[in-house]
Design a protein around this motif. Sequence first.
Motif, PDB file in Angstrom:
ATOM      1  N   GLY A 336       0.807  -1.212   0.000  1.00 40.69           N
ATOM      2  CA  GLY A 336       0.000   0.000   0.000  1.00 40.69           C
ATOM      3  C   GLY A 336       0.839   1.259   0.000  1.00 40.69           C
ATOM      4  O   GLY A 336       0.538   2.235  -0.714  1.00 40.69           O
ATOM      5  N   ALA A 337       1.914   1.254   0.791  1.00 35.73           N
ATOM      6  CA  ALA A 337       2.775   2.437   0.888  1.00 35.73           C
ATOM      7  C   ALA A 337       3.552   2.674  -0.413  1.00 35.73           C
ATOM      8  O   ALA A 337       3.651   3.807  -0.892  1.00 35.73           O
ATOM      9  N   VAL A 338       4.097   1.608  -0.986  1.00 31.71           N
ATOM     10  CA  VAL A 338       4.878   1.740  -2.223  1.00 31.71           C
ATOM     11  C   VAL A 338       4.000   2.244  -3.366  1.00 31.71           C
ATOM     12  O   VAL A 338       4.390   3.146  -4.125  1.00 31.71           O
ATOM     13  N   LEU A 339       2.794   1.691  -3.481  1.00 32.42           N
ATOM     14  CA  LEU A 339       1.889   2.126  -4.541  1.00 32.42           C
ATOM     15  C   LEU A 339       1.462   3.578  -4.356  1.00 32.42           C
ATOM     16  O   LEU A 339       1.383   4.350  -5.318  1.00 32.42           O
ATOM     17  N   THR A 340       1.185   3.971  -3.112  1.00 27.89           N
ATOM     18  CA  THR A 340       0.760   5.348  -2.839  1.00 27.89           C
ATOM     19  C   THR A 340       1.872   6.332  -3.155  1.00 27.89           C
ATOM     20  O   THR A 340       1.642   7.396  -3.739  1.00 27.89           O
ATOM     21  N   ASP A 341       3.093   5.985  -2.771  1.00 29.46           N
ATOM     22  CA  ASP A 341       4.212   6.869  -3.083  1.00 29.46           C
ATOM     23  C   ASP A 341       4.400   7.000  -4.591  1.00 29.46           C
ATOM     24  O   ASP A 341       4.636   8.097  -5.107  1.00 29.46           O
ATOM     25  N   ALA A 342       4.258   5.881  -5.319  1.00 32.50           N
ATOM     26  CA  ALA A 342       4.445   5.910  -6.767  1.00 32.50           C
ATOM     27  C   ALA A 342       3.357   6.716  -7.464  1.00 32.50           C
ATOM     28  O   ALA A 342       3.633   7.458  -8.416  1.00 32.50           O
ATOM     29  N   LEU A 343       2.116   6.591  -6.981  1.00 36.54           N
ATOM     30  CA  LEU A 343       0.981   7.239  -7.647  1.00 36.54           C
ATOM     31  C   LEU A 343       0.726   8.666  -7.180  1.00 36.54           C
ATOM     32  O   LEU A 343       0.111   9.451  -7.899  1.00 36.54           O
ATOM     33  N   VAL A 344       1.185   8.997  -5.964  1.00 43.47           N
ATOM     34  CA  VAL A 344       0.890  10.311  -5.395  1.00 43.47           C
ATOM     35  C   VAL A 344       2.156  11.150  -5.214  1.00 43.47           C
ATOM     36  O   VAL A 344       2.315  12.197  -5.838  1.00 43.47           O
ATOM     37  N   ASP A 345       3.057  10.679  -4.383  1.00 43.68           N
ATOM     38  CA  ASP A 345       4.191  11.524  -3.996  1.00 43.68           C
ATOM     39  C   ASP A 345       5.253  11.659  -5.069  1.00 43.68           C
ATOM     40  O   ASP A 345       5.917  12.693  -5.151  1.00 43.68           O
ATOM     41  N   GLN A 346       5.448  10.640  -5.872  1.00 44.87           N
ATOM     42  CA  GLN A 346       6.479  10.760  -6.909  1.00 44.87           C
ATOM     43  C   GLN A 346       6.050  11.673  -8.042  1.00 44.87           C
ATOM     44  O   GLN A 346       6.854  12.004  -8.917  1.00 44.87           O
ATOM     45  N   GLN A 347       4.796  12.096  -7.987  1.00 42.68           N
ATOM     46  CA  GLN A 347       4.315  13.067  -8.964  1.00 42.68           C
ATOM     47  C   GLN A 347       4.527  14.500  -8.488  1.00 42.68           C
ATOM     48  O   GLN A 347       4.269  15.449  -9.223  1.00 42.68           O
ATOM     49  N   GLY A 348       4.982  14.651  -7.219  1.00 43.02           N
ATOM     50  CA  GLY A 348       5.185  15.978  -6.652  1.00 43.02           C
ATOM     51  C   GLY A 348       6.477  16.065  -5.884  1.00 43.02           C
ATOM     52  O   GLY A 348       7.286  15.129  -5.891  1.00 43.02           O
ATOM     53  N   PRO A 349       6.691  17.181  -5.160  1.00 39.80           N
ATOM     54  CA  PRO A 349       7.970  17.428  -4.497  1.00 39.80           C
ATOM     55  C   PRO A 349       8.040  16.943  -3.056  1.00 39.80           C
ATOM     56  O   PRO A 349       8.829  17.452  -2.285  1.00 39.80           O
ATOM     57  N   VAL A 350       7.197  15.963  -2.664  1.00 37.19           N
ATOM     58  CA  VAL A 350       7.196  15.525  -1.271  1.00 37.19           C
ATOM     59  C   VAL A 350       8.467  14.756  -0.994  1.00 37.19           C
ATOM     60  O   VAL A 350       8.885  13.892  -1.759  1.00 37.19           O
ATOM     61  N   GLY A 351       9.109  15.025   0.136  1.00 36.10           N
ATOM     62  CA  GLY A 351      10.388  14.411   0.479  1.00 36.10           C
ATOM     63  C   GLY A 351      10.244  12.985   0.957  1.00 36.10           C
ATOM     64  O   GLY A 351       9.163  12.494   1.250  1.00 36.10           O
ATOM     65  N   VAL A 352      11.374  12.297   1.046  1.00 37.23           N
ATOM     66  CA  VAL A 352      11.392  10.904   1.430  1.00 37.23           C
ATOM     67  C   VAL A 352      11.259  10.730   2.931  1.00 37.23           C
ATOM     68  O   VAL A 352      10.508   9.940   3.434  1.00 37.23           O
ATOM     69  N   ALA A 353      12.009  11.494   3.699  1.00 39.51           N
ATOM     70  CA  ALA A 353      12.085  11.256   5.143  1.00 39.51           C
ATOM     71  C   ALA A 353      10.814  11.738   5.841  1.00 39.51           C
ATOM     72  O   ALA A 353      10.214  12.732   5.463  1.00 39.51           O
ATOM     73  N   ALA A 354      10.446  10.997   6.891  1.00 38.43           N
ATOM     74  CA  ALA A 354       9.320  11.442   7.715  1.00 38.43           C
ATOM     75  C   ALA A 354       9.715  12.659   8.491  1.00 38.43           C
ATOM     76  O   ALA A 354      10.858  12.820   8.883  1.00 38.43           O
ATOM     77  N   GLU A 355       8.771  13.539   8.728  1.00 34.94           N
ATOM     78  CA  GLU A 355       9.084  14.758   9.468  1.00 34.94           C
ATOM     79  C   GLU A 355       9.282  14.445  10.937  1.00 34.94           C
ATOM     80  O   GLU A 355       8.699  13.530  11.467  1.00 34.94           O
TER      81      GLU A 355
END
Length: 355
Positions: A336-355
Amino acid sequence: MDIVPLIDRIGEAPTAALFGLITGIVFGVAAQRSRFCLRAATVEFARRRMDSSVAVWLLTFSTALVWVQGASLLGLMRPEDARMMAVTGTWSGAVIGGLMFGVGMVLARGCSGRLLVLAATGNLRSVVSGLIFAVVAQMSLHGWLAPTRDKLARLWMTDGGTNVNLMNALGVPNWSGLVFGLLTAVLAIYIARRSGMGYKRLVFGSGVGFAVALGWVLTYQLSLAAFEPVSVTSATFSGPSANTLMFFLIPDPVLEFDVGLVPGVVIGAFAASWLNGEFKFQGFEGEANMRRSMFGAVLMGFGAMLAGGCAIGAGVTGTSIFVGTAWLALVCMWIGAVLTDALVDQQGPVGVAAE
């Protein structure tokens, strides 16, 4: 381990809460200093960067396996007596809840355990998201969402009235879990050295796994000495978050391990951040991020209760004793996390590390 004098002095329930507090403090300090976060590890993996976050997660995972399986071989705890092993598991809940939790932790920019640690260091976004997580978890356990959770959980249950012990199901010897943990630790150290991670972060990362083993051993020893039945459990943040919230809302609260665990994590993480000059107040970065984090917290709250645990409860605590549904939930959290990152975050400038 003779804990009878302690029980005689303060009582069984306060002893359980004290053991939860100790486990939580160890977890809080170690998680804050190591920056342990399943969300960060899955994002690195999704972006093909096997770096420090993956190393920390693998080290925590492997350390918990080594300590817990070692304790089991020494007779310090019995996995079959653990609460999550002794009750009926849900395969459907592990799949659906695990996927929901994986999606939610990416949207909320941290798993439930990480949000609790960050809240203790002054991150107000995590305070809001953590409270939403606890409320939704309670609603899923006893409130309006409970019927939906129950219906989804009953789609596919384990047989025999108990969960599945994977080592027994595979027919492997008892020492296999310890060996698997050691091999995983070697991989974790290799990735850590290749990424240039410092020695201190390695030590604290292993400390998170040690906290899981500590909780198992303490509650098992208490179950042997106590007159009243005691749940053998360890670190998890779905049920305990809901129980801690209710502890402060009902007129006659009962002390237990869960109620000590959550404040312990807050105390440990706060102390670690304060002493290292890292405590600072932070808020949301705009309305869109606030909506995203709140929605992610809702998914995590329901998903964790459906899956039988959060990223820590299922992903480390449950897997350390080879609970079948916990391993399935962990795999689904990663998916779920890998798919969400690929479909949502990799399309924008969200960073890798948790805040």
